[in-house]
Enzyme design. Structure first.
Site, PDB file in Angstrom:
ATOM      1  N   PRO A 204      75.784  -9.822  74.947  1.00  0.00           N
ATOM      2  CA  PRO A 204      77.163  -8.887  74.852  1.00  0.00           C
ATOM      3  C   PRO A 204      76.859  -7.029  74.781  1.00  0.00           C
ATOM      4  CG  PRO A 204      77.296 -10.035  73.788  1.00  0.00           C
ATOM      5  CD  PRO A 204      76.242 -10.389  74.555  1.00  0.00           C
ATOM      6  N   PRO A 205      78.037  -5.871  75.595  1.00  0.00           N
ATOM      7  CA  PRO A 205      77.354  -4.750  75.370  1.00  0.00           C
ATOM      8  C   PRO A 205      77.349  -4.395  73.863  1.00  0.00           C
ATOM      9  CG  PRO A 205      79.597  -5.037  76.586  1.00  0.00           C
ATOM     10  CD  PRO A 205      78.853  -6.392  76.000  1.00  0.00           C
ATOM     11  N   LYS A 209      70.249  -4.161  73.290  1.00  0.00           N
ATOM     12  CA  LYS A 209      69.706  -4.706  73.854  1.00  0.00           C
ATOM     13  C   LYS A 209      68.683  -3.057  74.368  1.00  0.00           C
ATOM     14  CE  LYS A 209      72.076  -5.848  77.071  1.00  0.00           C
ATOM     15  NZ  LYS A 209      73.101  -5.392  75.817  1.00  0.00           N
ATOM     16  N   GLU A 427     104.707  -9.851  61.172  1.00  0.00           N
ATOM     17  CA  GLU A 427     103.845  -9.819  60.469  1.00  0.00           C
ATOM     18  C   GLU A 427     103.552 -10.945  59.348  1.00  0.00           C
ATOM     19  OE1 GLU A 427     101.230  -8.430  62.382  1.00  0.00           O
ATOM     20  OE2 GLU A 427     102.219  -7.673  63.487  1.00  0.00           O
TER      21      GLU A 427
HETATM   22  P1  ADP Z   1      73.351  -2.445  74.017  1.00  0.00           P
HETATM   23  O1  ADP Z   1      73.033  -4.270  74.602  1.00  0.00           O
HETATM   24  O2  ADP Z   1      74.594  -2.789  74.897  1.00  0.00           O
HETATM   25  O3  ADP Z   1      72.287  -2.175  74.918  1.00  0.00           O
HETATM   26  P2  ADP Z   1      72.267  -0.591  72.193  1.00  0.00           P
HETATM   27  O4  ADP Z   1      71.266  -0.903  72.766  1.00  0.00           O
HETATM   28  O5  ADP Z   1      72.521   0.711  72.640  1.00  0.00           O
HETATM   29  O6  ADP Z   1      73.591  -2.240  73.239  1.00  0.00           O
HETATM   30  O7  ADP Z   1      73.342  -0.881  70.601  1.00  0.00           O
HETATM   31  C1  ADP Z   1      73.854   0.564  70.519  1.00  0.00           C
HETATM   32  C2  ADP Z   1      73.879   1.098  69.011  1.00  0.00           C
HETATM   33  O8  ADP Z   1      74.301   0.032  68.116  1.00  0.00           O
HETATM   34  C3  ADP Z   1      72.507   1.136  68.677  1.00  0.00           C
HETATM   35  O9  ADP Z   1      71.844   2.620  68.697  1.00  0.00           O
HETATM   36  C4  ADP Z   1      72.325   1.036  67.321  1.00  0.00           C
HETATM   37  O10 ADP Z   1      72.941   1.857  66.243  1.00  0.00           O
HETATM   38  C5  ADP Z   1      73.338  -0.245  67.213  1.00  0.00           C
HETATM   39  N1  ADP Z   1      72.618  -1.365  66.895  1.00  0.00           N
HETATM   40  C6  ADP Z   1      73.667  -2.202  68.120  1.00  0.00           C
HETATM   41  N2  ADP Z   1      72.462  -3.575  67.522  1.00  0.00           N
HETATM   42  C7  ADP Z   1      71.913  -3.375  67.218  1.00  0.00           C
HETATM   43  C8  ADP Z   1      71.388  -3.946  65.434  1.00  0.00           C
HETATM   44  N3  ADP Z   1      70.251  -5.623  65.707  1.00  0.00           N
HETATM   45  N4  ADP Z   1      70.739  -3.582  64.496  1.00  0.00           N
HETATM   46  C9  ADP Z   1      70.660  -2.145  64.331  1.00  0.00           C
HETATM   47  N5  ADP Z   1      71.663  -1.364  64.742  1.00  0.00           N
HETATM   48  C10 ADP Z   1      72.075  -2.430  66.037  1.00  0.00           C
HETATM   49 ZN    ZN Z   2     102.317 -10.848  66.446  1.00  0.00          ZN
END
Ligand code: ADP
Ligand code: ZN
Ligand code: MG
Length: 625
Positions: A204-205, A209, A427
């Protein structure tokens, strides 16, 4: 990632700048450097000086007369030429040397070189540099069209290492193996092991990655080419394929090396079968080129292809078959220890107050991605600054969980008393149904402060430990909690509002999934009618069933929700006095913690109330304590 800074200003500014410099140089600097100062005077002054015998030399061309006086060092003047036949005679009379050049011109060659060739040369060199930079950007230089604009990163340039990626241990291990192979291929080939040509990161985003790929670039001591899928298909039609070709040519020259293609789904989308009425040709050509390039080199050359996507299901099957991207590394949402680790990594960048419990934060932030957690820490730090504090406290962190989960507090939304009362009951309805059921996650927080996301309030439950399986009972309980808000409204006000629309949507989704995907409806048994579309993007479902089945599914869905709604109503009406008591308190304070809530709920009722009986499927929590 640090990369080469692209020049942002258009070239034209440089050209204009250089031109102006040359002009200024020739107008002001050159005469001073290469000749004495010349004063311009009127013709009458010239005649005057001539008559008084102050002039030593005169020279004349078609447009001006230049003359020098007798002082030491001599001053030089110039004046315009007049039609004056008597002038020569007058000068002879005064015994002046004339027609002889006064200003010793610097050697014409040197002055030409200095005033024109030098600046022009300078100008051309700058022009050359500019166009080189432009072509590095893959910019408009027509000679360079079709060059890939992959950026090359050499080790340590990115400043990201595996240490910066928290959790994701399996992914790191798999990638580490890849890096290791590039360093010691012999170790692997001795045993006969062949490395996969391509490695695909899927998840997922925001799960890290791109971050993982950057870490590989930082750890591998080999060149690292990085390009985003969308960069292949930017400007000109037909350029995508050429760029792929160029990228692989460069990579082969630099082998061993790693090529990283981010968001590969933009070019790797499944090709349409059958007739294709234009439109997708460009992308298809690019994909075909990529496929043939991947076949073209053998793994022993040491070019490793890394790619990332959050939509693996739309990739062309040709891309994922063995021999291309045959290694698939899942990068999933972090679990509890993973979230704690990510929070720790990002918390290093801020000053935490002593005694902050990150595990508590991680537990409350269930279902969030790494990017969300990074954002959460930053929001907490911003809140600390806003409140003029030097350190980030537990309160800041808790508040920013709400921000990340539900959006900012919406201060300017003023609810009427009536509305606020309804929201409070709504709530508390959710919270009480949750608390009165066996096996539901404990209530962590109830609030009726409106949020920018549009929510008028929310109830947060936090699981004590991570759950990977849900029983039929669990899902039914969840649906009951979702209906609890509306049930409380109806019970107390005998009318219903639109405030429950989000709850209704979620409850319907769950109930439908029980029937169509989880095989939990006795009428159907283990049959799946719906297939998920976007595994990592929470996409919709495509349905495959006849109209008759469809109406039966709808019927069952309605039945499930109705049952749970009745269950919730019963639970609330059995505890009506508690509902009133807690809702009134919530109305006053706007936020209740889970502990406050449970404290009131487990207190003996003020008025003896008939039958605080256990709900079906569970015992009252309050009776256990
Ligand atoms: P995508 O999977 O969408 O490529 P990104 O690698 O761009 O995600 O992650 C976005 C930001 O989230 C990173 O720059 C970092 O700051 C944070 N992040 C995401 N996963 C981790 C992780 N496992 N450890 C530390 N920081 C993370
Ligand atoms: Zn509700
Ligand atoms: Mg990314």
């Amino acid at each position: 990632m640090k990369d080469i800074k692209n020049p942002k200003k258009p070239v034209i500014y440089y050209y204009i700048g250089v031109l102006v410099l040359i002009l200024l140089f020739n107008m002001f600097v050159a005469p001073r450097l290469f000749g004495p100062k010349v004063t311009e005077v009127p013709y009458s002054v010239f005649l005057d000086k001539l008559d008084r015998g102050e002039i030593s030399e005169v020279s004349r061309d078609d447009i001006q007369i230049t003359f020098a006086d007798k002082k030491e060092p001599r001053n030089i003047y110039k004046t315009g030429v007049m039609d004056d036949p008597a002038l020569v005679e007058r000068m002879e009379k005064a015994g002046i040397k004339f027609y002889s050049p006064i200003v010793e011109p610097a050697s014409p060659l040197i002055s030409f070189l200095l005033s024109w060739l030098l600046p022009i040369g300078f100008f051309m060199i700058i022009g050359r540099l500019m166009s080189k930079r432009l072509s590095k950007m893959g910019g408009l230089n027509t000679m360079q069209l079709g060059k890939s604009n992959a950026k090359i990163y050499i080790q340590s340039k990115t400043g990201v290492s595996f240490k910066d990626v928290a959790g994701q241990e399996e992914a790191k291990e798999a990638l580490w193996e890849v890096v290791d192979f590039l360093h010691n291929p012999a170790k692997y080939t001795e045993v006969g092991a062949v490395m996969p040509k391509g490695v695909l990161l899927v998840g997922p985003p925001g799960t890290g990655k791109t971050l993982l790929a950057k870490a590989v670039a930082g750890e591998a001591k080999v060149p690292f080419f990085s390009i985003s899928g969308s960069e292949f298909v930017e400007m000109f039609v037909g350029m995508g394929a050429a760029k792929v070709r160029d990228l692989f040519k460069q990579a082969e020259e630099k082998a061993p090396c790693i090529v990283f293609i981010d968001e590969i789904d933009t070019i790797g989308k499944r090709r349409e079968s059958g007739a294709n009425f234009g439109g997708n040709d460009e992308r298809e050509q690019t994909l075909n080129q990529l496929l043939s390039e991947m076949d073209g080199f053998d793994g022993s050359k040491g070019v490793m292809i890394l790619a990332a996507t959050n939509r693996p299901e739309i990739l062309d099957p040709a891309l994922t078959r063995p021999g291309r991207f045959d290694r698939r590394i899942p990068v999933e949402l972090p679990d509890l220890p993973g979230r704690v680790a990510i929070l720790k990594v990002h918390a290093k960048k801020v000053k935490l107050a002593p005694g902050v419990d990150l595990t508590r934060v991680a537990r409350a932030a269930a279902g969030t991605s790494g990017a969300d957690l990074a954002n959460l820490i930053n929001e907490a730090a911003l809140r600390a600054v806003r409140n003029n504090r030097k350190t980030v406290t537990q309160d800041d962190l808790e508040a920013s969980i709400d921000v990340v989960v539900a959006g900012y507090e919406k201060k300017d939304r003023v609810m009427s008393d009536k509305e606020k009362t309804i929201v409070a009951y709504h709530e508390v309805g959710h919270a009480m149904v949750a608390a009165l059921q066996m096996g539901s996650a404990p209530v962590h927080k109830i609030t009726i402060i409106p949020r920018t996301s549009g929510a008028l309030g929310f109830t947060m439950q936090v699981e004590q430990e991570e759950r990977f399986l849900m029983s039929k009972q669990d899902i039914e309980n969840k649906i009951a909690i979702l209906t609890g808000g509306r049930a409380a409204e109806e019970l107390v006000f005998n009318s219903i509002t639109t405030g429950a629309s989000n709850d209704i949507e979620k409850a319907t989704q769950l109930a439908r999934a029980m029937v169509t995907r989880f095989g939990m409806a006795e009428e159907f048994g283990m049959v799946a009618f719906d297939q998920q579309q976007g595994q990592y993007l929470g996409g919709g479902y495509s349905s495959t069933c006849s109209a008759v089945t469809q109406s039966k599914i709808d019927e069952l869905t309605v039945k499930i929700i109705k049952e749970q709604y009745d269950k919730a109503t019963r639970a609330l009406s059995d505890n009506l006095s508690k509902l009133h008591e807690i809702a009134h308190l919530l109305y006053e304070t706007e936020t209740l913690t889970g502990e406050q809530f449970m404290e009131i709920l487990s207190r003996p009722p003020l008025l003896a109330e008939g039958g605080q009986e256990a709900l079906e499927g569970g015992q009252d929590k309050e009776e256990q304590t």
